[in-house]
Design a protein around this motif. Structure first.
Motif, PDB file in Angstrom:
ATOM      1  N   GLN A 151      -1.732   7.868 -44.777  1.00  0.00           N
ATOM      2  CA  GLN A 151      -0.462   8.171 -45.423  1.00  0.00           C
ATOM      3  C   GLN A 151       0.591   7.128 -45.081  1.00  0.00           C
ATOM      4  O   GLN A 151       1.346   6.669 -45.952  1.00  0.00           O
ATOM      5  CB  GLN A 151       0.003   9.566 -44.981  1.00  0.00           C
ATOM      6  N   LEU A 152       0.668   6.738 -43.817  1.00  0.00           N
ATOM      7  CA  LEU A 152       1.653   5.742 -43.395  1.00  0.00           C
ATOM      8  C   LEU A 152       1.397   4.395 -44.056  1.00  0.00           C
ATOM      9  O   LEU A 152       2.342   3.725 -44.505  1.00  0.00           O
ATOM     10  CB  LEU A 152       1.615   5.591 -41.871  1.00  0.00           C
ATOM     11  N   PRO A 204       2.347  -0.674 -45.962  1.00  0.00           N
ATOM     12  CA  PRO A 204       1.196  -1.358 -45.350  1.00  0.00           C
ATOM     13  C   PRO A 204       1.583  -2.495 -44.416  1.00  0.00           C
ATOM     14  O   PRO A 204       0.869  -2.789 -43.465  1.00  0.00           O
ATOM     15  CB  PRO A 204       0.406  -1.867 -46.561  1.00  0.00           C
ATOM     16  N   ASP A 205       2.720  -3.151 -44.671  1.00  0.00           N
ATOM     17  CA  ASP A 205       3.087  -4.303 -43.847  1.00  0.00           C
ATOM     18  C   ASP A 205       3.343  -3.928 -42.397  1.00  0.00           C
ATOM     19  O   ASP A 205       3.198  -4.763 -41.505  1.00  0.00           O
ATOM     20  CB  ASP A 205       4.335  -4.978 -44.422  1.00  0.00           C
ATOM     21  N   GLY A 206       3.736  -2.690 -42.140  1.00  0.00           N
ATOM     22  CA  GLY A 206       4.033  -2.291 -40.781  1.00  0.00           C
ATOM     23  C   GLY A 206       2.802  -2.030 -39.926  1.00  0.00           C
ATOM     24  O   GLY A 206       2.942  -1.802 -38.709  1.00  0.00           O
ATOM     25  N   LEU A 253      -4.753  -2.448 -46.529  1.00  0.00           N
ATOM     26  CA  LEU A 253      -4.303  -3.498 -45.613  1.00  0.00           C
ATOM     27  C   LEU A 253      -4.693  -4.892 -46.105  1.00  0.00           C
ATOM     28  O   LEU A 253      -4.008  -5.876 -45.803  1.00  0.00           O
ATOM     29  CB  LEU A 253      -4.890  -3.263 -44.222  1.00  0.00           C
ATOM     30  N   GLY A 254      -5.784  -5.008 -46.855  1.00  0.00           N
ATOM     31  CA  GLY A 254      -6.228  -6.321 -47.311  1.00  0.00           C
ATOM     32  C   GLY A 254      -5.712  -6.731 -48.660  1.00  0.00           C
ATOM     33  O   GLY A 254      -5.954  -7.863 -49.096  1.00  0.00           O
ATOM     34  N   SER A 278       5.171 -11.372 -50.599  1.00  0.00           N
ATOM     35  CA  SER A 278       5.558  -9.973 -50.455  1.00  0.00           C
ATOM     36  C   SER A 278       6.506  -9.849 -49.280  1.00  0.00           C
ATOM     37  O   SER A 278       6.621 -10.743 -48.437  1.00  0.00           O
ATOM     38  CB  SER A 278       4.325  -9.075 -50.239  1.00  0.00           C
ATOM     39  N   GLY A 279       7.182  -8.721 -49.214  1.00  0.00           N
ATOM     40  CA  GLY A 279       8.118  -8.445 -48.129  1.00  0.00           C
ATOM     41  C   GLY A 279       8.455  -6.973 -48.093  1.00  0.00           C
ATOM     42  O   GLY A 279       8.038  -6.189 -48.950  1.00  0.00           O
TER      43      GLY A 279
END
Length: 1119
Positions: A224-225, A230-232, A277-278, A1003-1004
């Protein structure tokens, strides 16, 4: 193991022995079930259950009923409720059983509570103390039962009472307790994410737990997070890859195996996480290649669970940064799925193809004959999924064939969900790829006829809006409208009794608007056809209103026909029809009035609509002066009705001081000290009387009755379509080869299939615009909508081109252009394709349909539209990265800004960015650096974010970027729907050589804090605004106690971190105000309570307090 646990586990078998009482209990339940199964009718079942419920009601009321008997009654009550009968008289006894019984009775009581009660049930309040006691119990079973109930039925407002105890269970020595605690925290995160943000570090500890069950439970939270941000969590990629390697390698206990497959559901969960993540991350994707290849290789069993793993594995392969070897294996496995004789695998293969063709359209060509055969498959779901696949590959060359296949399927379909889903897709394809006007109108007629009243409202609305707004060519617009008029007149001349109501409404509107354009049509004939519809019994009241509106528009000069029609409607029992009939009578008899109200030939753009209903201000003022209560939206009324039942979890020592004694924690009054002296209440009449003013205070009248006063309607979102992909092992391919020996087909049939394939898959060859690295560029729409009239005042100055979605430009674009630019815009101003919610400063959410009104209000400031022009390149010599901010325009250099960070780079080009904080918007400034000595041509930056409203202000397109030079691109961003963190993605395309275009993704992440600005109000204005806000959140925060004045120090720290405005600080209390850039305010009332800061937040937006509270927690934790 402790002595208590040992004794408990030793005693459990004795509780289940067939003692005398237990035998009687089992016999009674068994007899009830047997009696019900032997019945022959529903009526007999109802009588039997009524007798059973009556007997149970007598038993629970008897003082001689023992706990064992009560346990038996609860089991029978659960069975009756399961059959759909009301046994609510047992609810309170279920709670008593959970409170007072032994372990077995308590277990039955908790089970009954979890089945009987929902999160909003008022009896849950009686269970809080019992759960708290059991959570602190040393008995393993009691703690497990309490955690289970907490995760199932506890609502959001009860979380603070149990959260500390649940959090402590994460370090419990028993695995089952830790696992249930993690699942309970997962439920808390779903319903109140801000309340568990401070224990994310413990989530990581759970991920590394030595027990696989605890680790598996934590994956639910991380999925869920990562879906949200995803960047975190990129740093955890290696950990997830390592876990998946251990699972695939069979390192987990055998208990986790299913049909000899190691932990299949754990593998599926990890594959989903890795795909997130990828995505668009080459470095992280490279870490996954090996384990994904291993997963594909090891799934060799012919079992459904292995197919599921392969499906998720291939889905991950096509989601992450591509690798040719893995893509080839995945494509081969998808082909094996499609060729499988098993229907389930064939369906899975079609879903996989539907997803893959967005990345590699040529893959559909390899299976075109199989797809053709699936169109005639006997299985309904196979046909439906095949049409979904064809929808994905539709283009201007094959649209007619694919739409015809869809319509043929719909004509024989009886499933409502499928009809709703497919007619929407047919309408979308018709508008996007229609080859000519006649085909478009005929196709939409089929859509309205087949879809009928099941159609989503946006389908006819979009069609009518297309006709009304037109395109860039007035000649084409008139031809389309005339063809629609001719088509609908032909339909009405035939039998129209079977036509759906939505279709009749569309035809009525079109004939009323454009029948006068057709000079060859007698208007009397049009009136007779519409009047004929009014005489049909199957025409609904709503449709009659549409027909009368159409007759009103074309009634000029047809007095005799209209008077006869009005006479027949004057005796109608419906007041709306009678009112419209009288209006029609007056307009038909007074041609001057008709021309003034409905002028002929005036375009729709020129009509002024007072959507705020300001003409009712006088009526509202008089009603308020006479003592009428102000208008309250339905959601606010419902909240106030439930206010007395709200759970107050603040400790007693949180009570307000004497100066605030008139304010209750649970009422809607302001907690500010000024609320007592000013005598504020929720009634505006009381305000005027207590102020002693002789004039009526009209503050908020427009908000009450205008567009801002209505409850915003929920956004309708199409149900998410599962992204399919799958793979299958070679054994399936062999099986398919053995079982599916190709049968010889007649030459004519084979030739027909080949011809159909050439029609369906035209345009997917080498010339296809689709690529492996991303979706194809969206083709231009058949009907290019023109801009809104109040947005296009500058169009007369010679705009060279317009985007196809210019009609949907938002108010925000106009506002940003007017306030942030001193020159003509350097590029197109575009908004993302969504309809965000917006709020006003008074705190009430606007209806989404009023976005055009916001645009109209700002058009006076602008005086012109934002046009698309080719910009001049903004270039400077390539400076050191730390000096990039020297390139900022002079009007931005003095504004607060963030540090410059790198977004992406390659040998030719590098991108960096910084955030500039303006009062009107967040500016994302992108620095484009040419790293080579040679010039780079056609540099274009595209930014996308579904959660934000984006406007490109300057410099996103550069014709030529000289060697070792730089260009600056500005984007202005607004957040209408608050979220803790949002991610943006984008691409920069450029040409180093003619005809060779390179694309560089970037991305950011942005947070809610970037979109928060101070809301400067006085204490009195704060008190008034507090009363109008409906959504609140309460939470204890960290207090910075290392200063002489902890409250002021803490509020100043929050002010610096989040750009808040401190309204006032009095003693141990402070009030703070801020606003979202879209205008939604958020008020905070802070109070020192020992070593904590008790914060109460209110806002008109339900998500804004949670987001701000989360960032307050982070700011204080980092201080």
């Amino acid at each position: 193991m402790s002595d208590v646990v040992e004794k408990t586990l030793t005693a459990l078998p004795g509780l289940f022995d067939s003692q005398t009482g237990a035998a009687k209990i089992n016999n009674r339940l068994r007899q009830l079930i047997k009696s019900i199964t032997e019945l022959t009718s529903k009526h007999e079942e109802e009588n039997l259950i009524k007798q059973e419920l009556s007997a149970m009601k007598e038993q629970v009321s008897s003082p001689n009923t023992t706990m064992k008997q009560m346990r038996e009654i609860m089991v029978r009550a659960m069975y009756c409720e399961m059959l759909g009968y009301d046994a609510s008289f047992t609810y309170i006894h279920a709670i008593k059983l959970a409170q007072q019984g032994s372990v077995l009775e308590k277990r039955v009581g908790y089970l009954a509570v979890s089945l009987f009660l929902n999160e909003g049930h008022e009896l849950l309040l009686l269970l809080v103390n019992t759960v708290l006691k059991d959570l602190q119990s040393t008995n393993l079973i009691e703690a497990c039962m309490a955690l289970t109930v907490v995760a199932q039925v506890f609502p959001k407002d009860m979380i603070p009472a149990v959260l500390p105890l649940v959090e402590d269970k994460l370090s419990h020595p028993k695995e089952i307790i830790r696992r249930k605690a993690v699942l309970a925290l997962y439920k808390f995160y779903l319903i109140a994410p801000n309340q568990v943000q401070h224990i994310h570090a413990k989530f990581r500890k759970a991920l590394c737990d030595k027990d696989p069950g605890v680790m598996t439970s934590s994956l639910h939270i991380y999925l869920q997070l990562i879906m949200e941000s995803p960047d975190g969590y990129k740093d955890l990629t290696g950990s997830f890859v390592t876990i998946l390697k251990q699972v695939v390698g069979g390192k987990l206990p055998v208990d986790f195996n299913y049909h000899n497959v190691p932990a299949p559901w754990l593998q599926i969960q990890l594959l989903r996480i890795l795909s997130l993540l990828g995505k668009e991350d080459q470095s992280n994707s490279e870490l996954m290649y090996e384990v994904l290849d291993e997963s594909l290789r090891r799934a060799e069993m012919n079992h459904n669970i292995t197919y599921a793993i392969l499906y998720e594995c291939v889905k991950a392969v096509y989601t992450i940064h591509p690798k040719a070897e893995l893509l080839e294996k995945a494509a081969r496995c998808i082909g094996n799925f499609v060729l499988s004789p098993k229907i389930n695998l064939k369906y899975l293969g079609l879903k996989a193809l539907t997803y893959v063709v967005q990345h590699d359209a040529k893959l559909a060509l390899q299976h075109q004959m199989t797809i053709i055969e699936c169109l005639d498959h006997s299985d309904f779901t196979i046909k439906r999924e095949t049409l979904e696949l064809l929808f994905r590959i539709t283009n201007a060359q094959n649209v007619t064939v694919i739409v015809e296949k869809m319509l043929d399927f719909l004509r024989s379909c009886n499933d409502e969900h499928t009809i709703i889903h497919l007619v929407g897709k047919v309408a979308e394809l018709a508008e996007k790829f229609a080859p000519d006007n006649s085909w478009f109108i005929q196709t939409m007629n089929e859509v309205f006829s087949i879809g009928g009243d099941l159609l989503q409202q946006d389908v006819p609305n979009n069609f009518l809006r297309l006709l009304a707004e037109g395109s860039e060519s007035k000649e084409e617009d008139d031809q389309l409208r005339l063809y629609a008029v001719d088509s609908y007149l032909t339909v009405l001349k035939e039998d129209a009794s079977h036509l759906p109501q939505r279709f009749l409404q569309v035809m009525s509107w079109v004939l009323g608007e454009y029948a006068l354009l057709q000079e060859s049509v007698d208007q009397c004939e049009v009136i007779r056809l519409l009047a004929k519809l009014l005489d049909q019994r199957n025409v609904s009241l709503e449709t009659r209103v549409w027909i009368l509106s159409a007759l009103t528009k074309i009634s000029e000069g047809q007095t005799d026909l209209i008077l006869d029609l009005v006479e027949s409607l004057s005796s109608s029992q419906d007041t709306v029809l009678r009112q419209q009939a009288q209006e029609l009578r007056h307009l038909s008899q007074d041609s001057q009035l008709h021309d003034g109200v409905l002028p002929l030939g005036v375009p729709w753009e020129g009509m002024e609509i007072d959507s705020s209903l300001s003409f009712l201000d006088g009526f509202v003022s008089e009603a308020l002066a006479a003592g009428a209560a102000p208008y309250k939206p339905p959601h606010q009324r419902q909240e106030e009705l439930c206010e007395d039942r709200a759970l107050n979890l603040e400790p007693y020592n949180f009570s307000l001081p004497v100066s605030l004694s008139s304010c209750s924690i649970t009422d809607r009054h302001s907690p500010t000290p000024l609320s007592v002296s000013s005598g504020l209440s929720g009634n505006s009449t009381e305000l005027s009387q207590k102020a002693g003013s002789s004039t009526l205070i009209l503050e908020g009248v427009k908000r009450v009755w205008g567009k801002d006063g209505y409850l915003p309607q929920k956004e309708t979102t199409a149900p998410p379509v599962d992204e399919p992909s799958a793979a299958v092992q070679p054994s399936i391919q062999q099986e398919a080869a053995q079982r599916l020996e190709p049968q010889p087909e007649p030459p004519s049939q084979h030739q027909d299939k080949q011809q159909l394939a050439s029609s369906l898959f035209v345009g997917l060859g080498a010339g296809s615009s689709m690529s492996l690295l991303g979706k194809s560029d969206a083709p231009p729409s058949r009907f290019r909508k023109k801009p809104r009239p109040h947005d296009s005042s500058s169009s007369s100055s010679g705009t060279s081109e317009r985007s196809s979605d210019s009609s949907s430009r938002s108010t925000t674009d106009s506002f940003l252009y007017g306030s942030l630019l001193e020159e003509e815009p350097a590029t197109s101003i575009s908004t993302l394709g969504h309809t965000p919610k917006s709020t006003t400063a008074n705190g009430l959410a606007e209806n989404k349909d009023t976005k055009e009104d916001r645009r109209a209000n700002t058009s006076q400031i602008l005086g012109g539209d934002m046009v698309i022009v080719r910009p001049n390149t903004i270039q400077d010599k390539h400076p050191h990265p730390s000096d990039l901010t020297t390139l900022l325009p002079a009007d931005l250099k003095d504004l607060p800004r963030s540090d410059v960070i790198s977004l992406t780079s390659d040998p030719s080009l590098s991108l960096s960015s910084c955030r500039v904080f303006r009062d009107e918007a967040l500016l994302l400034v992108i620095f484009i650096s040419n790293c080579t000595e040679s010039a780079i041509k056609d540099v274009a930056v595209q930014l996308a974010c579904e959660e934000l409203e984006t406007a490109s202000l300057r410099g996103n397109v550069t014709d030529c970027l000289e060697g070792k030079s730089m260009s600056v691109c500005h984007y202005a961003l607004l957040m209408d729907d608050p979220q803790t963190n949002v991610s943006f993605t984008g691409t920069v395309s450029y040409q180093t050589h003619p005809g060779h275009t390179n694309t560089l993704p970037f991305s950011g992440t942005l947070s809610t804090g970037d979109f928060i600005r101070p809301l400067v109000v006085t204490t009195e204005e704060y008190g008034k605004l507090w009363l109008s806000l409906s959504h609140d959140v309460k939470q204890n925060l960290k207090l910075l106690t290392d200063a002489s004045d902890p409250l002021r120090t803490t509020l100043n720290a929050l002010k610096d971190a989040l750009q808040l405005h401190i309204v006032d600080i009095i003693g141990s209390e402070g009030i703070v105000a801020c606003r979202l850039l879209s205008g939604a305010p958020c008020l905070m009332h802070c109070r020192v309570n020992g070593a904590a800061l008790a914060m109460w937040l209110r806002s008109p937006h339900p998500a804004l307090p949670d987001c701000i509270l989360y960032h307050c927690q982070r700011a204080l934790a980092q201080h």
